[in-house]
Design a protein around this motif. Structure first.
Motif, short mmCIF file in Angstrom:
data_model
loop_
_atom_site.label_atom_id
_atom_site.label_comp_id
_atom_site.label_asym_id
_atom_site.label_seq_id
_atom_site.Cartn_x
_atom_site.Cartn_y
_atom_site.Cartn_z
N VAL A 1 8.42 -6.89 -3.42
CA VAL A 1 8.35 -6.36 -4.78
C VAL A 1 9.60 -6.78 -5.54
O VAL A 1 10.72 -6.62 -5.03
CB VAL A 1 8.23 -4.82 -4.76
N GLY B 1 4.14 -1.85 -9.43
CA GLY B 1 5.05 -2.83 -8.87
C GLY B 1 4.49 -4.24 -9.03
O GLY B 1 3.29 -4.43 -9.20
N ALA C 1 0.86 -6.90 -5.56
CA ALA C 1 1.59 -5.67 -5.23
C ALA C 1 0.73 -4.44 -5.41
O ALA C 1 0.75 -3.52 -4.59
CB ALA C 1 2.86 -5.56 -6.07
N THR D 1 4.97 -8.41 -7.56
CA THR D 1 5.62 -9.43 -6.74
C THR D 1 5.98 -10.59 -7.69
O THR D 1 5.61 -10.56 -8.87
CB THR D 1 4.67 -10.00 -5.67
N PHE E 1 0.84 0.54 -3.08
CA PHE E 1 1.33 -0.84 -2.99
C PHE E 1 0.72 -1.53 -1.77
O PHE E 1 0.62 -0.94 -0.69
CB PHE E 1 2.86 -0.88 -2.89
#
Lengths: 148, 433
Positions: free
Chosen positions: B83, B100, B290, B102, B76
Motif C-alpha cells: 500500500v 488504500g 488494494a 497500491t 484490503f
C-alpha cells in the motif's frame, strides 16, 4: 430630457423582517454621514422594502452594498404642493387623466406651508408624467434641490 | 492521445476486457479478503461461477457499513507493504471509511483522471487551478496527479481563501478550474464584488466540477457566468475518488467502464434494472488491487444509457446524479431531492441559486420551507413584484415536484456559503420526535 433634471434617485433596501435590521440600515447611513430627507417602509408579512430619499444617493447605495444590504436605486420625481386640502388631488388628477399609473407615492410635509410628494411611475411613463404635470402648472422640484 | 482512445474501444472488445478483469477481481477478492469469502459462501457463489458479465448479478452487494465494520484496513486485499497511499472520508456520520492504493492503483487513478481532463483537451500549455481540498479527501490529489501526468502546470490552491485564489487565478492566467460547483459559483460572486471583469480578467476555458450533485440550472449558471466548458466529474473515494465518470463536450457523463462496471438497481429490492430506468448506482472495480469493491452500493440515484453518444465514445453513459438516496427527503410521502428544488430555483429570474430547504413538522404533516436569496441585481422595489416572485417559485415547486412548499425570500449573502460541499437541508423533524 426632463428625466435627467427631475429624476430623484431613491434608495430601496430589501429587508427581512428581523429584529434590529432597520436600526442597522440607519446606523450604516449615520456612520457615512448621510441625511435621510424622506422615507417610507412598504411591508409584507415576511419582508419589507425601505424607500428613502437621501442627500447623497450614490454614497448611500455604496455604503449599504458594502455592508451586504440588498440596495438598489429607483427613479422617482418630487412635486411641490400647497399644504392644504386639494393639494394632492390636483396632482393625481393630472396623472389619472393622462392614464398614468402611480406605483406608489409618499409625502414629506417639511417645515413650511408646502409639502413635497414623491411619485413612482413606470420608467417608460416617467417623461410623460413629468411633462403633463409641468403643462398643468404644477411645480416639480429638480433632483439637485431635493438632495440639498 | 493514446489514453483518450480507450473511450472509443469497440463494444465487443470492451466486454471481453471487462469479463477478464472481473473474473480476476472476484478471484482475488475471494481468496485474499476473508470478508468477501464469507459473503460469497453465504450467497453460495464461487469465483468460478462468474462466466459472463451478467453473472455479476449473482454476487452480494457491499455497503459503506461493511467498510466501517472492517475499519480501518479489513477489506484490503494486499499486505501493507504494497500500500502506498491511504485516503479517508471525514467520518462525520460515524467511523470514517478508509481506502488504500497500491502503486498500480495510483496508476489506474491517474489514467482515469487524465481521461477525465481530456474531456476538455487539457494539454501541457494549460494552467490548472485546483481548488479541491488537498489532504485525506481524494479530490485534491486526484486532479493533481491527472493534470501533472498530462504535463499541465498545476496550482495546488486547495480550499478556502477565496480572494487570494481569485488573485492567483488572474495573475497566473489559469485556463482550467477544478472545484465543487458551489465553490465555482462562490468564486464568481466574490470576483464580481471585488470588481473583477470576469470575462476579461480571467483566461478560464473549462472547469471540472464534482463532489456534490448539481442541477442542470446550477451547471448552466456556472458555465455561463465564467464563460467556460462545464465538465461534470463523478466519483467516490470507495471506488477510487474522482474519475469514475466525466462528461464529454455534449454534456453526457461517460463511465470509464473498462475500470468500473456500473449497474442500476431498485434500492428497495436490489433487483437490477434495465438501461433507461432510474435507480441506485452500483459499482464494481475491476482493476484495483488494494481495495477491490464488488457491487458497491453508492446510494446515488441515476439512469444508465447505452445508445451511441454524439461524441463517438463507446463507453456507457450515465445521467447526472439526481441525488443521494441518503439526501432524499420524503415530505408527506413525496420523494424530493435537493437538486430538483435547485433546478426549479435556477429557472426563475430574480433569485440566486443559493437556497436552503427546511423541513419541520406541523401537527402530523411535514412542512417544507425553501429559503432563497433574492438577486440584488434584479431587485425591484415593489412589494407586489416580490410577492409575485415568491408565489411563482411556490407554483413552480408544486408543478414540478408536487410539493407544497412555502418560499421565504431572504437577503442576499445571508445563507451559508459552502467552501466544500454545500449544506442544503435542515431537517428539524427528528429533533421534535
Amino acid at each position: 430630457m426632463l428625466k435627467s433634471k427631475y429624476a430623484v434617485k431613491q434608495i430601496s433596501v430589501f429587508l427581512e423582517n428581523r429584529r434590529g435590521r432597520l436600526a442597522e440600515v440607519a446606523g450604516a447611513l449615520l456612520e457615512a454621514d448621510i441625511n435621510i430627507r424622506a422615507l417610507f417602509l412598504a411591508d409584507s408579512s415576511e419582508f419589507g422594502i425601505l424607500r428613502m430619499v437621501v442627500n447623497n444617493p450614490e454614497k448611500a447605495k455604496a455604503i449599504l452594498v458594502s455592508k451586504d444590504f440588498a440596495a438598489n436605486e429607483t427613479d422617482v420625481f418630487a412635486v411641490e404642493v400647497e399644504d392644504k386640502p386639494g393639494g394632492f388631488y390636483r396632482v393625481v388628477k393630472v396623472l389619472a387623466d393622462e392614464g398614468i399609473d402611480v406605483e406608489y407615492t409618499y409625502a414629506y410635509a417639511g417645515s413650511s406651508e408646502r409639502a413635497i410628494l414623491f411619485f413612482k411611475v413606470k420608467d417608460e411613463e416617467f417623461e410623460k408624467a413629468v411633462e403633463a404635470l409641468l403643462n398643468q402648472g404644477i411645480k416639480l422640484i429638480e433632483a439637485v434641490e431635493v438632495y440639498r | 492521445m493514446r489514453l483518450k482512445g480507450k473511450d472509443y474501444i469497440p463494444k465487443e472488445e470492451l466486454r471481453k476486457i471487462q469479463l477478464e478483469r472481473l473474473k480476476e477481481t472476484v478471484r482475488r477478492a475471494y481468496h485474499l479478503v476473508p470478508f468477501y469469502r464469507k459473503k460469497f459462501d453465504e450467497a453460495g457463489v464461487k469465483p468460478e461461477d462468474i462466466k459472463s458479465l451478467e453473472d455479476l448479478q449473482k454476487l452480494p452487494f457491499t455497503t459503506k457499513q461493511d467498510l466501517r465494520d472492517n475499519y480501518p484496513f479489513g477489506l484490503f486485499a494486499v499486505p501493507m507493504e504494497q500500500v502506498v497511499r491511504i485516503h479517508s472520508s471525514s467520518g462525520t456520520t460515524g467511523k470514517p471509511t478508509v481506502v488504500g492504493y497500491t502503486e498500480h492503483d495510483l496508476r489506474v487513478w491517474t489514467e482515469v483522471m487524465v481521461r477525465t481532463l481530456l474531456m476538455a483537451d487539457v494539454n501541457p500549455k494549460d494552467i490548472v487551478h485546483n481548488a479541491y481540498g488537498y489532504g485525506l479527501f481524494t479530490g485534491g490529489l486526484g486532479f493533481h496527479y491527472g493534470a501533472e501526468a498530462i504535463g499541465a502546470a498545476v496550482v495546488p490552491a486547495s480550499g478556502g481563501f477565496t480572494k487570494r485564489q481569485l488573485m492567483l487565478m488572474k495573475d497566473f492566467g489559469a485556463t482550467i478550474l477544478c472545484s465543487t460547483p458551489s465553490f465555482a459559483l462562490h468564486l464568481y460572486e466574490v470576483a464580481k464584488e471585488e470588481g473583477y471583469d470576469v470575462k476579461k480578467d480571467f483566461k478560464l476555458r473549462a472547469g471540472f466540477f464534482g463532489a456534490e450533485p448539481a442541477s442542470e440550472g446550477l451547471k448552466k449558471t456556472v458555465a455561463e457566468s465564467w464563460g467556460i466548458q462545464y465538465v461534470e466529474v463523478y466519483g467516490l473515494s470507495e471506488i477510487i475518488g474522482p474519475g469514475v465518470a466525466a462528461s464529454c463536450e455534449h454534456g453526457s457523463l461517460h463511465v470509464f467502464e473498462d475500470h468500473f462496471i456500473p449497474e442500476v438497481i431498485d434500492p428497495e429490492t436490489g433487483e437490477v434494472l434495465p438501461d433507461g430506468e432510474e435507480g441506485e448506482l452500483v459499482l464494481t472495480t475491476i482493476t484495483k488491487q488494494a481495495l477491490p469493491m464488488i457491487r458497491y452500493r453508492t446510494k446515488d440515484i441515476t439512469v444508465l444509457h447505452r445508445e451511441p453518444c454524439r461524441c463517438g465514445r463507446t463507453i456507457v453513459q450515465m445521467e447526472s446524479i439526481k441525488g443521494r438516496a441518503d439526501d432524499m427527503l420524503i415530505v408527506n410521502g413525496v420523494n424530493v431531492f435537493p437538486s430538483q428544488v435547485e433546478h426549479v430555483i435556477t429557472k426563475v429570474e430574480g433569485v440566486t441559486p443559493n437556497y436552503v430547504i427546511v423541513v419541520d413538522k406541523k401537527g402530523v404533516l411535514d412542512k417544507l420551507e425553501v429559503w432563497v436569496e433574492v438577486d440584488e441585481r434584479l431587485l425591484t422595489d415593489g412589494v407586489g413584484t416580490l410577492e409575485r416572485l415568491k408565489k411563482k417559485l411556490e407554483e413552480e415547486l408544486l408543478n414540478n415536484l408536487f410539493i407544497n412548499a412555502k418560499v421565504k425570500l431572504v437577503e442576499p449573502k445571508t445563507l451559508e456559503r459552502s467552501m466544500g460541499k454545500a449544506k442544503r437541508i435542515i431537517d428539524k423533524r427528528e429533533l421534535n420526535l
